[in-house]
Write an enzyme that holds these catalytic residues in place. Sequence first.
Site, PDB file in Angstrom:
ATOM      1  N   ILE A   7       0.854  -1.201   0.000  1.00 22.56           N
ATOM      2  CA  ILE A   7       0.000   0.000   0.000  1.00 22.56           C
ATOM      3  C   ILE A   7       0.882   1.240   0.000  1.00 22.56           C
ATOM      4  CG2 ILE A   7      -1.843   1.278   1.177  1.00 22.56           C
ATOM      5  CD1 ILE A   7      -2.709  -1.285   2.531  1.00 22.56           C
ATOM      6  N   GLY A   9       1.670   5.206   0.479  1.00 26.17           N
ATOM      7  CA  GLY A   9       1.102   6.258   1.330  1.00 26.17           C
ATOM      8  C   GLY A   9       0.332   5.684   2.504  1.00 26.17           C
ATOM      9  N   GLY A  13      -4.026   8.739   6.932  1.00 18.75           N
ATOM     10  CA  GLY A  13      -5.309   8.772   6.226  1.00 18.75           C
ATOM     11  C   GLY A  13      -5.833   7.412   5.786  1.00 18.75           C
ATOM     12  N   TYR A 191      -4.469  18.225  -9.407  1.00 17.11           N
ATOM     13  CA  TYR A 191      -4.857  17.050  -8.603  1.00 17.11           C
ATOM     14  C   TYR A 191      -5.982  16.281  -9.298  1.00 17.11           C
ATOM     15  CZ  TYR A 191      -7.188  14.362  -4.918  1.00 17.11           C
ATOM     16  OH  TYR A 191      -7.796  13.352  -4.196  1.00 17.11           O
TER      17      TYR A 191
HETATM   18  P1  NDP Z   1      -3.332  11.781   3.170  1.00 18.24           P
HETATM   19  O1  NDP Z   1      -2.694  13.082   2.846  1.00 18.24           O
HETATM   20  O2  NDP Z   1      -3.717  11.503   4.580  1.00 18.24           O
HETATM   21  O3  NDP Z   1      -2.416  10.585   2.683  1.00 18.24           O
HETATM   22  C1  NDP Z   1      -1.634  10.679   1.556  1.00 18.24           C
HETATM   23  C2  NDP Z   1      -0.458   9.759   1.688  1.00 18.24           C
HETATM   24  O4  NDP Z   1       0.353   9.878   0.522  1.00 18.24           O
HETATM   25  C3  NDP Z   1       0.431  10.045   2.881  1.00 18.24           C
HETATM   26  O5  NDP Z   1       0.775   8.828   3.480  1.00 18.24           O
HETATM   27  C4  NDP Z   1       1.634  10.709   2.256  1.00 18.24           C
HETATM   28  O6  NDP Z   1       2.838  10.497   2.951  1.00 18.24           O
HETATM   29  C5  NDP Z   1       1.690   9.973   0.929  1.00 18.24           C
HETATM   30  N1  NDP Z   1       2.533  10.648  -0.049  1.00 18.24           N
HETATM   31  C6  NDP Z   1       2.470  11.933  -0.478  1.00 18.24           C
HETATM   32  N2  NDP Z   1       3.478  12.188  -1.332  1.00 18.24           N
HETATM   33  C7  NDP Z   1       4.199  11.044  -1.433  1.00 18.24           C
HETATM   34  C8  NDP Z   1       5.373  10.693  -2.140  1.00 18.24           C
HETATM   35  N3  NDP Z   1       6.050  11.577  -2.894  1.00 18.24           N
HETATM   36  N4  NDP Z   1       5.838   9.421  -2.033  1.00 18.24           N
HETATM   37  C9  NDP Z   1       5.208   8.532  -1.240  1.00 18.24           C
HETATM   38  N5  NDP Z   1       4.108   8.814  -0.538  1.00 18.24           N
HETATM   39  C10 NDP Z   1       3.605  10.068  -0.632  1.00 18.24           C
HETATM   40  O7  NDP Z   1      -4.611  11.722   2.216  1.00 18.24           O
HETATM   41  P2  NDP Z   1      -5.784  10.640   2.010  1.00 18.24           P
HETATM   42  O8  NDP Z   1      -5.606   9.502   2.904  1.00 18.24           O
HETATM   43  O9  NDP Z   1      -7.055  11.388   2.033  1.00 18.24           O
HETATM   44  O10 NDP Z   1      -5.526  10.209   0.504  1.00 18.24           O
HETATM   45  C11 NDP Z   1      -5.341   8.875   0.107  1.00 18.24           C
HETATM   46  C12 NDP Z   1      -5.967   8.643  -1.248  1.00 18.24           C
HETATM   47  O11 NDP Z   1      -7.376   8.835  -1.164  1.00 18.24           O
HETATM   48  C13 NDP Z   1      -5.483   9.578  -2.346  1.00 18.24           C
HETATM   49  O12 NDP Z   1      -5.301   8.822  -3.526  1.00 18.24           O
HETATM   50  C14 NDP Z   1      -6.636  10.552  -2.526  1.00 18.24           C
HETATM   51  O13 NDP Z   1      -6.671  11.070  -3.834  1.00 18.24           O
HETATM   52  C15 NDP Z   1      -7.797   9.629  -2.256  1.00 18.24           C
HETATM   53  N6  NDP Z   1      -9.048  10.270  -1.929  1.00 18.24           N
HETATM   54  C16 NDP Z   1      -9.200  10.987  -0.770  1.00 18.24           C
HETATM   55  C17 NDP Z   1     -10.413  11.566  -0.494  1.00 18.24           C
HETATM   56  C18 NDP Z   1     -10.625  12.349   0.755  1.00 18.24           C
HETATM   57  O14 NDP Z   1     -11.735  12.852   0.920  1.00 18.24           O
HETATM   58  N7  NDP Z   1      -9.639  12.495   1.623  1.00 18.24           N
HETATM   59  C19 NDP Z   1     -11.553  11.403  -1.374  1.00 18.24           C
HETATM   60  C20 NDP Z   1     -11.286  10.622  -2.548  1.00 18.24           C
HETATM   61  C21 NDP Z   1     -10.087  10.076  -2.788  1.00 18.24           C
HETATM   62  P3  NDP Z   1       3.265  11.380   4.253  1.00 18.24           P
HETATM   63  O15 NDP Z   1       2.525  10.743   5.406  1.00 18.24           O
HETATM   64  O16 NDP Z   1       4.728  11.171   4.320  1.00 18.24           O
HETATM   65  O17 NDP Z   1       2.851  12.791   4.005  1.00 18.24           O
END
Ligand code: NDP
Length: 316
Positions: A7, A9, A13, A191
């Site tokens: 998985i 990220g 979240g 985005y």
């Molecule tokens: P978060 O910001 O909580 O999580 C995003 C994650 O991506 C974090 O773990 C972050 O790491 C990681 N990340 C960011 N940049 C990089 C990188 N360069 N390399 C590796 N990892 C990276 O957001 P969400 O949990 O909300 O998002 C998760 C997914 O859900 C995404 O695909 C988003 O588009 C999707 N989504 C979210 C919605 C919402 O309402 N929140 C709705 C629909 C879809 P770090 O912890 O180090 O920052």
Amino acid sequence: RKGTAVITGASSGLGLATAKALAETGKWHVIMACRDFLKASRAAKAAGMDKDSFTVVHLDLASLDSVRQFVRNVRQLEMPIDVVVCNAAVYQPTAKEPSYTADGFEMSVGVNHLGHFLLARELLSDLQSSDYPSKRLIIVGSITAGNTNTLAGNVPPKANLGDLRGLAGGLNGVGSSVMIDGGEFDGAKAYKDSKVCNMLTMQEFHRRYHEETGVTFASLYPGCIATTGLFREHIPLFRLLFPPFQKYITKGYVSEEEAGKRLAQVVSDPSLTKSGVYWSWNKNSASFENQLSEEASDADKAKKLWEISEKLVGLA
Ligand code: NDP
């Protein structure tokens, strides 16, 4: 044996909630593919995940070298790879200027689409060689980009990849635009564009590889998880008002825990094996096959996106 799920990220979240939901079943080992090793291990610990239920492996999707190194490292673990979840994302709605990945791509599309595109292409052979009964590649989508037929999908700026001229030019702001459609930089749109790419990529994988590999390719919209870090770069007033707005007005709000269970379902539920599907959930939390907007289901665009992306990440 236990299933193994990669998985991306998983340090916060949705990714973390999914990792926890899978680990708790005792049937899954989670490879947490994260850019911040310490943050990820601490998050897993704080979430109460058993130390034998996960392995953190460094992955920075903002660097193609890091993606390739991750693939080598993960193979050295000598664990089968049964499911891959492309979940990580960056969202920069208030950025005035673009930022760039190590390879010079605009950050949102570089991380959310191109980094994952290379990762998924590389790990496809590993999925193929796993003997797990249901092997899956899942790319997290979004309603804001995939469903221009809904209210949430109509909030401007809308996703639009145009004829992909900016992407074809390298998306680097040097002689080409930083936006896929060739327009001016807009972080919120970048985005959404990246999420359309995610959904097109899932469908193109399905068309090219489902029959040959038996891998299930799927995308999903887990609901609006208004509390995650995704909104960390938004203005403070937005961050204050967005969760209650989603809870009481649009009623699209889901908790991180519930969203994690939904994604865990797409990973492991024996009834969700259909490939090429974009999953959503209704008010009673029952999953259904959702429709995608015209652009997010355009097969010609998916093919073109695939071919340009291959060149940008050095696969063609
Ligand atoms: P978060 O910001 O909580 O999580 C995003 C994650 O991506 C974090 O773990 C972050 O790491 C990681 N990340 C960011 N940049 C990089 C990188 N360069 N390399 C590796 N990892 C990276 O957001 P969400 O949990 O909300 O998002 C998760 C997914 O859900 C995404 O695909 C988003 O588009 C999707 N989504 C979210 C919605 C919402 O309402 N929140 C709705 C629909 C879809 P770090 O912890 O180090 O920052």
